[in-house]
Scaffold this motif. Structure first.
Motif, PDB file in Angstrom:
ATOM      1  N   PRO A  96       0.834  -1.212   0.000  1.00 42.67           N
ATOM      2  CA  PRO A  96       0.000   0.000   0.000  1.00 42.67           C
ATOM      3  C   PRO A  96       0.867   1.259   0.000  1.00 42.67           C
ATOM      4  O   PRO A  96       1.181   1.809   1.045  1.00 42.67           O
ATOM      5  CB  PRO A  96      -0.803  -0.137   1.298  1.00 42.67           C
ATOM      6  N   GLN A  97       1.274   1.667  -1.172  1.00 42.95           N
ATOM      7  CA  GLN A  97       2.101   2.865  -1.298  1.00 42.95           C
ATOM      8  C   GLN A  97       1.831   3.523  -2.639  1.00 42.95           C
ATOM      9  O   GLN A  97       1.178   2.953  -3.495  1.00 42.95           O
ATOM     10  CB  GLN A  97       3.585   2.511  -1.158  1.00 42.95           C
ATOM     11  N   VAL A  98       2.342   4.723  -2.788  1.00 46.95           N
ATOM     12  CA  VAL A  98       2.212   5.459  -4.052  1.00 46.95           C
ATOM     13  C   VAL A  98       3.621   5.760  -4.535  1.00 46.95           C
ATOM     14  O   VAL A  98       4.414   6.334  -3.791  1.00 46.95           O
ATOM     15  CB  VAL A  98       1.409   6.760  -3.854  1.00 46.95           C
ATOM     16  N   PRO A  99       3.975   5.368  -5.755  1.00 44.85           N
ATOM     17  CA  PRO A  99       3.191   4.566  -6.693  1.00 44.85           C
ATOM     18  C   PRO A  99       3.043   3.133  -6.201  1.00 44.85           C
ATOM     19  O   PRO A  99       3.839   2.662  -5.381  1.00 44.85           O
ATOM     20  CB  PRO A  99       4.011   4.627  -7.977  1.00 44.85           C
ATOM     21  N   PRO A 100       2.024   2.426  -6.697  1.00 47.48           N
ATOM     22  CA  PRO A 100       1.791   1.050  -6.236  1.00 47.48           C
ATOM     23  C   PRO A 100       2.993   0.148  -6.519  1.00 47.48           C
ATOM     24  O   PRO A 100       3.673   0.304  -7.520  1.00 47.48           O
ATOM     25  CB  PRO A 100       0.586   0.589  -7.059  1.00 47.48           C
ATOM     26  N   LYS A 101       3.236  -0.763  -5.607  1.00 52.60           N
ATOM     27  CA  LYS A 101       4.320  -1.728  -5.772  1.00 52.60           C
ATOM     28  C   LYS A 101       3.716  -3.128  -5.654  1.00 52.60           C
ATOM     29  O   LYS A 101       3.031  -3.426  -4.673  1.00 52.60           O
ATOM     30  CB  LYS A 101       5.385  -1.520  -4.696  1.00 52.60           C
ATOM     31  N   VAL A 102       3.941  -3.947  -6.666  1.00 49.77           N
ATOM     32  CA  VAL A 102       3.435  -5.316  -6.678  1.00 49.77           C
ATOM     33  C   VAL A 102       4.603  -6.246  -6.972  1.00 49.77           C
ATOM     34  O   VAL A 102       5.382  -6.002  -7.887  1.00 49.77           O
ATOM     35  CB  VAL A 102       2.323  -5.497  -7.738  1.00 49.77           C
ATOM     36  N   GLU A 103       4.707  -7.300  -6.170  1.00 44.30           N
ATOM     37  CA  GLU A 103       5.752  -8.297  -6.372  1.00 44.30           C
ATOM     38  C   GLU A 103       5.120  -9.667  -6.584  1.00 44.30           C
ATOM     39  O   GLU A 103       4.080  -9.979  -5.998  1.00 44.30           O
ATOM     40  CB  GLU A 103       6.680  -8.368  -5.158  1.00 44.30           C
ATOM     41  N   TYR A 104       5.777 -10.463  -7.403  1.00 43.25           N
ATOM     42  CA  TYR A 104       5.314 -11.816  -7.688  1.00 43.25           C
ATOM     43  C   TYR A 104       6.388 -12.810  -7.271  1.00 43.25           C
ATOM     44  O   TYR A 104       7.582 -12.545  -7.410  1.00 43.25           O
ATOM     45  CB  TYR A 104       5.020 -11.985  -9.181  1.00 43.25           C
ATOM     46  N   SER A 105       5.940 -13.953  -6.777  1.00 45.36           N
ATOM     47  CA  SER A 105       6.852 -15.029  -6.401  1.00 45.36           C
ATOM     48  C   SER A 105       6.121 -16.354  -6.562  1.00 45.36           C
ATOM     49  O   SER A 105       4.896 -16.388  -6.694  1.00 45.36           O
ATOM     50  CB  SER A 105       7.337 -14.857  -4.963  1.00 45.36           C
ATOM     51  N   LEU A 106       6.868 -17.430  -6.538  1.00 41.30           N
ATOM     52  CA  LEU A 106       6.254 -18.755  -6.600  1.00 41.30           C
ATOM     53  C   LEU A 106       5.561 -19.061  -5.284  1.00 41.30           C
ATOM     54  O   LEU A 106       6.083 -18.745  -4.217  1.00 41.30           O
ATOM     55  CB  LEU A 106       7.306 -19.828  -6.857  1.00 41.30           C
ATOM     56  N   SER A 107       4.401 -19.686  -5.364  1.00 41.12           N
ATOM     57  CA  SER A 107       3.735 -20.180  -4.162  1.00 41.12           C
ATOM     58  C   SER A 107       4.395 -21.506  -3.772  1.00 41.12           C
ATOM     59  O   SER A 107       5.235 -22.036  -4.514  1.00 41.12           O
ATOM     60  CB  SER A 107       2.251 -20.408  -4.445  1.00 41.12           C
ATOM     61  N   GLU A 108       4.001 -22.045  -2.647  1.00 42.13           N
ATOM     62  CA  GLU A 108       4.536 -23.349  -2.246  1.00 42.13           C
ATOM     63  C   GLU A 108       4.165 -24.410  -3.287  1.00 42.13           C
ATOM     64  O   GLU A 108       4.979 -25.258  -3.632  1.00 42.13           O
ATOM     65  CB  GLU A 108       4.029 -23.744  -0.858  1.00 42.13           C
TER      66      GLU A 108
END
Length: 115
Positions: free
Chosen positions: A77-89
Motif C-alpha cells: 500500500p504505497q504510491v506509486p503502487p508496488k506489486v511483487e510476484y513469487s512462486l507459491s509453495e
C-alpha cells in the motif's frame, strides 16, 4: 465393432490434463522460469525479462497463475503502487519438472539455435 480408441479408456488422462491446463499458455512457463530463477520480481521486471509480451497478455497470464495457486501476488500500500510476484509453495513443487525441461534443453539444443 472395435473402437480404435479403446486403449484410451485404460489410461487416466485427468492428472496430465489438469497439470497441462495450469501451465498451458504462451508465457506461463516463461513466467514460472523467471520467478524460479529470481525468486521475487516486480511486474516491470517480469515484463522486461519476457521481452515481447504485451501488457494485456502478461496481466492475464499472471492472474491465471495466481488463481491456479502457482504464484503469489503481494501488493504494497504505497504510491506509486508496488506489486511483487513469487512462486507459491505449490508453484515451487513444479520446479523439478521445469528443471528437467531445462536439463533436456541443455542436452539437445542445436549449436546454431538462437532466441
Amino acid at each position: 465393432m472395435n473402437d480404435k480408441y479403446e486403449f484410451c479408456k485404460e489410461v487416466n488422462v485427468r492428472p496430465f490434463a489438469y497439470a497441462i491446463s495450469l501451465i498451458d499458455g504462451k508465457w506461463k512457463m516463461h513466467i514460472l522460469f523467471w520467478l524460479w530463477k529470481k525468486e521475487v520480481l516486480r511486474y516491470s521486471e517480469l515484463k522486461r525479462a519476457l521481452g515481447k509480451v504485451t501488457h494485456k497478455m502478461l496481466s492475464n497470464q499472471l492472474k491465471e497463475l495466481e488463481n491456479d495457486g502457482l504464484i503469489r501476488r503481494r501488493e504494497y500500500p504505497q504510491v506509486p503502487p508496488k506489486v511483487e510476484y513469487s512462486l507459491s509453495e505449490t508453484g515451487k513443487t513444479l520446479m523439478p519438472v521445469l528443471s528437467a525441461v531445462c536439463h533436456w534443453g541443455t542436452e539437445h539444443i542445436p549449436e546454431d539455435w538462437n532466441i
